[in-house]
Scaffold this active site. Structure first.
Site, mmCIF file in Angstrom:
data_model
loop_
_atom_site.group_PDB
_atom_site.id
_atom_site.type_symbol
_atom_site.label_atom_id
_atom_site.label_comp_id
_atom_site.label_asym_id
_atom_site.label_seq_id
_atom_site.Cartn_x
_atom_site.Cartn_y
_atom_site.Cartn_z
ATOM 1 C CE LYS A 1 45.663 47.900 33.939
ATOM 2 N NZ LYS A 1 46.002 46.323 34.401
ATOM 3 C CG ASN A 2 44.965 42.842 34.533
ATOM 4 O OD1 ASN A 2 45.469 44.015 34.171
ATOM 5 N ND2 ASN A 2 43.582 42.441 36.320
ATOM 6 C CB CYS B 1 48.397 50.728 41.230
ATOM 7 S SG CYS B 1 47.240 51.331 39.350
ATOM 8 N NE ARG C 1 52.054 45.977 41.568
ATOM 9 C CZ ARG C 1 50.787 46.102 40.780
ATOM 10 N NH1 ARG C 1 50.876 47.380 40.511
ATOM 11 N NH2 ARG C 1 50.472 45.468 40.069
ATOM 12 C CG ASP D 1 42.416 43.890 40.264
ATOM 13 O OD1 ASP D 1 42.650 43.744 41.140
ATOM 14 O OD2 ASP D 1 42.982 44.048 39.164
ATOM 15 C CB ILE E 1 45.608 40.127 46.962
ATOM 16 C CG1 ILE E 1 44.587 39.698 46.705
ATOM 17 C CG2 ILE E 1 46.532 39.518 45.406
ATOM 18 C CD1 ILE E 1 44.912 37.540 46.942
ATOM 19 N NE ARG F 1 48.185 51.888 34.414
ATOM 20 C CZ ARG F 1 48.428 50.964 35.454
ATOM 21 N NH1 ARG F 1 47.937 52.069 36.586
ATOM 22 N NH2 ARG F 1 48.400 49.454 35.105
HETATM 23 C C1 UD1 Z 1 47.746 40.866 38.806
HETATM 24 C C2 UD1 Z 1 46.741 42.364 37.667
HETATM 25 C C3 UD1 Z 1 45.772 42.460 39.043
HETATM 26 C C4 UD1 Z 1 45.248 42.068 40.125
HETATM 27 C C5 UD1 Z 1 46.404 40.401 40.878
HETATM 28 C C6 UD1 Z 1 46.308 40.213 41.478
HETATM 29 C C7 UD1 Z 1 48.043 42.410 35.762
HETATM 30 C C8 UD1 Z 1 48.245 43.042 34.870
HETATM 31 N N1 UD1 Z 1 47.542 42.606 37.179
HETATM 32 O O1 UD1 Z 1 49.036 41.775 38.921
HETATM 33 O O2 UD1 Z 1 45.339 44.070 38.817
HETATM 34 O O3 UD1 Z 1 45.683 42.769 41.414
HETATM 35 O O4 UD1 Z 1 47.496 40.162 39.114
HETATM 36 O O5 UD1 Z 1 44.842 39.631 40.413
HETATM 37 O O6 UD1 Z 1 47.333 41.282 34.966
HETATM 38 N N2 UD1 Z 1 54.011 37.964 44.627
HETATM 39 C C9 UD1 Z 1 55.464 38.487 45.113
HETATM 40 N N3 UD1 Z 1 56.921 38.068 44.264
HETATM 41 C C10 UD1 Z 1 56.132 37.925 43.089
HETATM 42 C C11 UD1 Z 1 54.855 38.466 42.596
HETATM 43 C C12 UD1 Z 1 54.123 38.284 43.629
HETATM 44 O O7 UD1 Z 1 55.326 37.945 46.430
HETATM 45 O O8 UD1 Z 1 56.951 37.803 42.879
HETATM 46 C C13 UD1 Z 1 53.063 39.047 45.438
HETATM 47 C C14 UD1 Z 1 52.365 40.150 45.165
HETATM 48 O O9 UD1 Z 1 53.653 40.925 46.115
HETATM 49 C C15 UD1 Z 1 51.298 40.240 46.152
HETATM 50 C C16 UD1 Z 1 50.531 38.790 45.092
HETATM 51 O O10 UD1 Z 1 52.597 38.241 45.014
HETATM 52 O O11 UD1 Z 1 51.101 40.259 47.307
HETATM 53 C C17 UD1 Z 1 50.047 38.472 44.177
HETATM 54 O O12 UD1 Z 1 50.345 39.159 42.979
HETATM 55 P P1 UD1 Z 1 50.435 38.501 41.194
HETATM 56 O O13 UD1 Z 1 49.435 37.576 41.281
HETATM 57 O O14 UD1 Z 1 51.513 38.674 41.063
HETATM 58 O O15 UD1 Z 1 50.103 40.229 40.739
HETATM 59 P P2 UD1 Z 1 50.261 40.762 39.269
HETATM 60 O O16 UD1 Z 1 51.098 40.088 38.290
HETATM 61 O O17 UD1 Z 1 50.831 41.877 39.571
#
Ligand code: UD1
Length: 417
Positions: A22-23, A116, A121, A304, A326, A396
């Site tokens: 999915k990701n 979610c 986020r 996850d 995380i 999803r």
């Molecule tokens: C992706 C995965 C999700 C997984 C996560 C961490 C997808 C679609 N989803 O989510 O299933 O749980 O990686 O392995 O691939 N952060 C910031 N600023 C930003 C971006 C992120 O502070 O601009 C923080 C987030 O709040 C969180 C951490 O960084 O605490 C990790 O986020 P990130 O690795 O970006 O997760 P996603 O890509 O949203």
């Protein structure tokens, strides 16, 4: 509204074949618009997140053809119009259209993505990356307009190794002028899969899978054929289910290395496994030992899988601890596990799990996608009937979950009420 009913405490025997990730899929579909020709992607999972992204493609006048597990995307007649909130709010990953549209047209306009509720986020790291490439970001309410007169390669250091920011910056940088270097990049296998896809189209990306990714901008991306990697989170979820109910359960079509941290933890708590080149066979042991774990970025223990793994620890002898590093809101499944009979308390970002405790079916809620997976795992273990609401979250991310589990002996159905 859909509900899921599971009559638990059944032994599960047979093989579950894992679908495309999915990701990776949710990034590959937006990435496909970067070509000027046609992209064919196979092993695409049939999940609602895929449908939601195809709806966005169609709204942008992209030609999309679906055939069983593959998708052919042709952006020849595409129009760069604003992505409406009704589309973007369906999933978090709709934000990959920001990077892809910026990379292709130097302008993207869309509403803040949904997904979610597992934490605040923010997308500040994505936006800082776009700005470093020369884009201007304007924020009107929850609408973002990102535009650049010229996209120029830059050196970008990520304060956190964010999966989303790494991929989004890569998407914006592939057609920028000059070289972009992302430092402290995320190393998840999905990033490697997306980089391979872009390279198949003619991009020049090196270092994906390490913490330094180099992207040399190109003018044109062409036709390509690509395959989505197996879903390591779906695989991990079914391996955990096998450790709870397997007699034995084979989880097939996986890359075991992608779930190394989980396999080590399972070994540590006493779960029997046979690890093959592309499968894991797992059985429920007599008893489980307690353990402690902390979620971490890849190759650490995946956040996850934390929620489904907590279910397993309700069966361990003694005190286990799970620390979430995380996401700040990823213990919403705990009250429901307690209502099924578990003894778990949460303080700050750590859950303390006392075991073993017998689980007995009741009514629970899938508060988010992976909490939903935890509810399914718990319900399969619990005696009697468990009813899960908010099943849409589960659909999803888990392709054909009812069929896959029924095939190995589970009593599970989805009802429309
Ligand atoms: C992706 C995965 C999700 C997984 C996560 C961490 C997808 C679609 N989803 O989510 O299933 O749980 O990686 O392995 O691939 N952060 C910031 N600023 C930003 C971006 C992120 O502070 O601009 C923080 C987030 O709040 C969180 C951490 O960084 O605490 C990790 O986020 P990130 O690795 O970006 O997760 P996603 O890509 O949203």
């Amino acid at each position: 509204m859909k509900i899921m009913e599971i009559c638990g405490a059944k032994e599960l025997t047979g093989t579950i074949r894992i679908s495309g990730a999915k990701n990776a899929t949710v990034a590959l579909i937006p990435a496909a618009i970067l070509t000027d020709e046609e992209a064919t992607i196979c092993n695409i999972p049939e999940i609602t997140d895929t449908e939601a992204l195809c709806d966005i493609l169609e709204a942008l006048n992209v030609d999309v053809k679906r055939a069983s597990e593959s998708i052919i995307i042709n952006p020849e007649n595409m129009q760069n119009i604003e992505i409406e909130e009704k589309f973007s709010k369906k999933l978090r990953a709709s934000y990959y259209f920001m990077g892809a549209l910026l990379g292709k047209y130097k302008k993207a306009s869309m509403y803040f993505p949904g997904g979610c509720s597992i934490g605040a986020r923010p997308i500040d790291l994505h936006l800082k990356g776009f700005e470093a490439l020369g884009a201007k970001v304007t924020n009107e309410g929850n609408k973002y307009i990102v535009e650049a007169e010229d996209l120029k390669g830059a050196n970008i250091y990520l304060d956190f190794a964010s999966v989303g920011a790494t991929i989004n910056i890569m998407l914006a940088a592939v057609r920028a002028r000059g070289t972009t270097v992302i430092d402290n990049a995320a190393k998840e296998p999905e990033i490697v899969n997306v980089a391979t896809f872009l390279n198949n189209m003619g991009a020049k990306i090196t270092g994906a899978g390490t913490s330094t990714i180099k992207i040399v901008g190109v003018d044109h991306l062409g036709k390509c054929f690509h395959e989505v990697i197996p879903d390591r989170i779906e695989a991990g979820t079914y391996i955990i289910i096998g450790a709870l109910c397997g007699k034995p359960l084979k989880v097939d079509n996986i890359i075991p290395e992608h779930v190394d941290a989980l396999l080590s933890k399972l070994d540590e708590i006493g779960v029997d496994m046979e690890i093959g080149a592309d499968y894991v066979v797992v059985s429920k042991p007599e008893k489980y030992k307690a353990t402690s774990l902390k979620t971490a970025v890849y190759p650490g223990f995946a956040t996850d899988l934390q929620q489904p793994f907590t279910v397993l620890l309700t069966q361990s002898n003694g005190k286990s601890k799970v620390t979430e590093t995380i996401w700040e809101n990823r213990f919403m499944h705990i009250p429901y596990l307690n209502s099924l009979g578990a003894d778990i308390s949460v303080k700050n970002q750590t859950a303390t799990i006392m075991g073993p405790h017998k689980l007995v079916g009741t009514e629970v809620v899938a508060t988010d996608l992976r909490a939903g997976a935890a509810m399914v795992a718990a319900a399969l273990l619990a005696e009697g009937k468990t009813t899960i609401t908010n099943v849409e979250h589960i659909l999803r991310g888990y392709e054909h979950i009812v069929e896959k589990l029924t095939e190995v002996g589970a009593k599970i159905e989805i009802k429309e009420i």
